[in-house]
Design an enzyme around this catalytic site. Sequence first.
Site, short mmCIF file in Angstrom:
data_model
loop_
_atom_site.label_atom_id
_atom_site.label_comp_id
_atom_site.label_asym_id
_atom_site.label_seq_id
_atom_site.Cartn_x
_atom_site.Cartn_y
_atom_site.Cartn_z
CG HIS A 116 3.77 -5.42 30.55
ND1 HIS A 116 4.18 -4.23 30.00
CD2 HIS A 116 3.26 -6.15 29.53
CE1 HIS A 116 3.92 -4.24 28.70
NE2 HIS A 116 3.36 -5.39 28.38
CE LYS A 225 7.37 -21.79 7.20
NZ LYS A 225 7.83 -21.09 5.98
#
Length: 344
Positions: A116, A225
Site C-alpha cells: 500500500h 460510469k
Amino acid sequence: MILKPENEKKLIIDVLKKFGVPEEDAKITADVFVDADLKGFTSHGIGRFPQYITALKLGNINPKPDIKIVKESPATAVIDGDLGLGQVVGKKAMELAIKKAKNVGVGVVATRNANHFGIAGYYSELAMNQDMIGITITNTEPAMAPFGGKEKILGTNPIAIAFKGNKYKFSLDMATASIARGKILEALRKKIKIPEGCAVDKDGKPTTDPAKALEGCILPFGGPKGYGLALAIEMLSAIGGAEVGTKVKGTANPEERCTKGDLFIAINPEFFMGKEEFKRKVDELLDEIKNSEPAEGFEILIPGEIEERNKMKRKDGFEIDKNLYNQLKEICNELGLNIEDYIE
C-alpha cells in the site's frame, strides 16, 4: 490530543527504524503519511499506520527490499518491489517515469510486489513539480461490486492526475468507488456511520454501518460510469504483472501479502505544445473556471484547492481520536518508545 506534522514524521521514522527500515526509506514513507494528513486524507494518514505495523510484524512488508527494474525500454519500465513499503517503491517508480519523460517525452512505469502506497496524489505531484503531467493509478483488494451486482470483485481503484500553470495547479486524487475503503475503516474505528448511498450489506441492501459495508460492497461512483473506470484501472494497474480481481490481496488486510499493481505516468509538455504554452493554457482555463458565475450557495473550486486549504489549517497540528491514540501508544510501548514524546 494533538499531533503536529513534524512529530508525526518523527514518530513514523522512529517506529519504522525499529523494524529495520533504513532511515531514508522511513523518511520517504513518513513524508507520504504526513502529506495525506495535512491534505485531510485522514483515512490514508497516521490512522492507517497500525496496519503497516501488523504487516511488518507478519513479514508481509519487507523492511529492506531489493527493488529491481525487471524490464525496461526508453519510455517504459517494470519494477519489482520485493514486498517493500509502497511509498518507497512508488517514489522510485515515479522518479524513473519523470527521468524517462525528460528524455523521450513520456515515462510509463509499472510496479508489482509493492505494498500500500498511501495517497496516489503524492506521486502525481512529484511529476507536476517537475512541470510535467503526472498520472498515478492502482488497484486494491476487492471492495466494490460491478454495476448491478452484489459480489466484491473490483477494488476502490484510485486515480490521481496533477499538472500546473504559473498561477494555478490542478491535483485530482479520487477513488472510483463512491467512498474510499480507508474512510470506512476510519468510520469503524471512530464508531460513526458512513454517508448514505455509498455501500450495501452482504444481502445487497443499502447500509450506513461501516462494519456491514465492509462485509458487503462499496458502490461505484456515478453508477456504470464509475464501474467502467474502475474496471479499466484494475487492468491497467496490473500491466506490470500484478494480480487483478479477486486475486488482489493485502491492501486492506495486513495479514495477507500484497498482490496489487501500480502504474505511474509522467508526460512532458515540452515534447508537445511546449512547457510554457501548456502552463499558459492551464492558467487560461482555470482562470475561466474560477471566474465563472457560481450557483447560489456554492463556490467553484479546482481539484486540489480544498487540500491546499487543509494544509494551511492543519500545519500546526490536528486532533487524533482516542482509539488511534491507544493503538499508537501500544505500538510505542512494544518498541520502547514513549508516545508522549510525539503527541501533545
